[in-house]
Design a protein around this motif. Sequence first.
Motif, PDB file in Angstrom:
ATOM      1  N   HIS A   1       0.792  -1.227   0.000  1.00 17.20           N
ATOM      2  CA  HIS A   1       0.000   0.000   0.000  1.00 17.20           C
ATOM      3  C   HIS A   1       0.830   1.286   0.000  1.00 17.20           C
ATOM      4  O   HIS A   1       0.252   2.369  -0.034  1.00 17.20           O
ATOM      5  CB  HIS A   1      -0.954   0.002   1.193  1.00 17.20           C
ATOM      6  N   TYR A   2       2.167   1.178   0.087  1.00 16.60           N
ATOM      7  CA  TYR A   2       2.956   2.417   0.030  1.00 16.60           C
ATOM      8  C   TYR A   2       4.368   2.238  -0.545  1.00 16.60           C
ATOM      9  O   TYR A   2       5.058   3.207  -0.822  1.00 16.60           O
ATOM     10  CB  TYR A   2       3.049   3.092   1.418  1.00 16.60           C
ATOM     11  N   ASP A   3       4.811   0.991  -0.711  1.00 12.35           N
ATOM     12  CA  ASP A   3       6.164   0.732  -1.209  1.00 12.35           C
ATOM     13  C   ASP A   3       6.040   0.157  -2.620  1.00 12.35           C
ATOM     14  O   ASP A   3       5.726  -1.023  -2.805  1.00 12.35           O
ATOM     15  CB  ASP A   3       6.848  -0.259  -0.251  1.00 12.35           C
ATOM     16  N   LYS A   4       6.271   1.036  -3.615  1.00 14.02           N
ATOM     17  CA  LYS A   4       6.040   0.663  -5.014  1.00 14.02           C
ATOM     18  C   LYS A   4       6.895  -0.551  -5.427  1.00 14.02           C
ATOM     19  O   LYS A   4       6.396  -1.463  -6.088  1.00 14.02           O
ATOM     20  CB  LYS A   4       6.363   1.861  -5.903  1.00 14.02           C
ATOM     21  N   ASP A   5       8.177  -0.566  -5.027  1.00  9.37           N
ATOM     22  CA  ASP A   5       9.062  -1.682  -5.395  1.00  9.37           C
ATOM     23  C   ASP A   5       8.515  -2.995  -4.843  1.00  9.37           C
ATOM     24  O   ASP A   5       8.484  -4.019  -5.519  1.00  9.37           O
ATOM     25  CB  ASP A   5      10.487  -1.460  -4.853  1.00  9.37           C
ATOM     26  N   PHE A   6       8.087  -2.947  -3.578  1.00 10.14           N
ATOM     27  CA  PHE A   6       7.543  -4.141  -2.939  1.00 10.14           C
ATOM     28  C   PHE A   6       6.275  -4.592  -3.669  1.00 10.14           C
ATOM     29  O   PHE A   6       6.084  -5.782  -3.945  1.00 10.14           O
ATOM     30  CB  PHE A   6       7.224  -3.843  -1.464  1.00 10.14           C
ATOM     31  N   ALA A   7       5.415  -3.626  -4.016  1.00  4.95           N
ATOM     32  CA  ALA A   7       4.154  -3.952  -4.689  1.00  4.95           C
ATOM     33  C   ALA A   7       4.442  -4.611  -6.047  1.00  4.95           C
ATOM     34  O   ALA A   7       3.840  -5.642  -6.382  1.00  4.95           O
ATOM     35  CB  ALA A   7       3.311  -2.690  -4.872  1.00  4.95           C
ATOM     36  N   ILE A   8       5.373  -4.039  -6.800  1.00  2.00           N
ATOM     37  CA  ILE A   8       5.694  -4.579  -8.124  1.00  2.00           C
ATOM     38  C   ILE A   8       6.301  -5.976  -8.002  1.00  2.00           C
ATOM     39  O   ILE A   8       5.950  -6.891  -8.756  1.00  2.00           O
ATOM     40  CB  ILE A   8       6.604  -3.597  -8.902  1.00  2.00           C
ATOM     41  N   ALA A   9       7.181  -6.163  -7.004  1.00  2.00           N
ATOM     42  CA  ALA A   9       7.772  -7.490  -6.771  1.00  2.00           C
ATOM     43  C   ALA A   9       6.701  -8.513  -6.399  1.00  2.00           C
ATOM     44  O   ALA A   9       6.894  -9.719  -6.549  1.00  2.00           O
ATOM     45  CB  ALA A   9       8.826  -7.403  -5.667  1.00  2.00           C
ATOM     46  N   ASN A  10       5.543  -8.040  -5.918  1.00  2.00           N
ATOM     47  CA  ASN A  10       4.436  -8.925  -5.583  1.00  2.00           C
ATOM     48  C   ASN A  10       3.435  -9.059  -6.732  1.00  2.00           C
ATOM     49  O   ASN A  10       2.302  -9.495  -6.524  1.00  2.00           O
ATOM     50  CB  ASN A  10       3.725  -8.437  -4.318  1.00  2.00           C
TER      51      ASN A  10
END
Lengths: 142, 141
Positions: free
Chosen positions: A41-50
């Motif tokens: 919900h706030y970390d774009k890199d983490f979201a994309i990696a998911n």
Amino acid sequence: MAQVYFEDINEGSDIPALVKYPTTMQLVKYAGASGDFYQIHYDKDFAIANGLPGVIVHGWLTLSFLGQMVTDWLGEKGTLLKLNGSYRGMNKVHEDIVCNGKVVKKYVEDGRTLARVDIWAENPQGEKTVTGTAIVQLPSKA
Amino acid sequence: MAGESVITEELNNLLNVEFGPEVYEIEKGMLKRFAEAIDDPNPKWLKQAPPTFPAALVPHELLHKLFNVDIPLKRLFNGTSELEYLQPIKAGDVISVTAKLTRLRQVAGAEGPTLFMFTEMTYTNQRGEVVVKGKNTYIKY
């Protein structure tokens, strides 16, 4: 807005829509206020990696927008009794979330004047991202 | 591929175990911060909790166990939320939250097995009155 009464509503009638435009900053605020620090919900890199297209709006936040639409409509004298939502799709940041509601049932139970309202949020593609129901009690003129 | 069960003994052992109570003192500032975060300017929410505020009264003990359980499914989503309001939550209240896992269900998803975890929460005030009942479904895939 004028107070809405049980006598004013009909099955099939829409309630006033509400449009929201969440930003990443709002998601950070919501994370802090709710304690939901899941990084999608706030970390774009983490979201994309998911496997996500970018940070996505908390389902609970979209449901909060739907809750606001309902309580704005209910005014001072109406009461929200039940609220539920199913998270079906993603709302991204920097996009409109359009909240809608429709009265689907108007009834009296134990002397209380009630209504069931279908509620849903749409993204700009017109996809329903959250769908749910609100059960409300409205004041009666009788 | 419904195939192999991802429902481990560790998960099954959590079923119907009540976790908590976890106790939250509802301060005015907490309500104000929540109302600002959801961008709802209704002045009513300075004294009374807005509808989705129970989301902030997190049953950490149960959720920590569910989210960190040792199974091959790592991605997590919130599936559904349901709240029933019996009384308003007001500034000054002390709310105790208890939570339990009521059901586990595995289905075959497009990308492999999907696990649904059904939870129920009870929110009780300082007078012992249940103010809100909640249900939440979490999805791991």
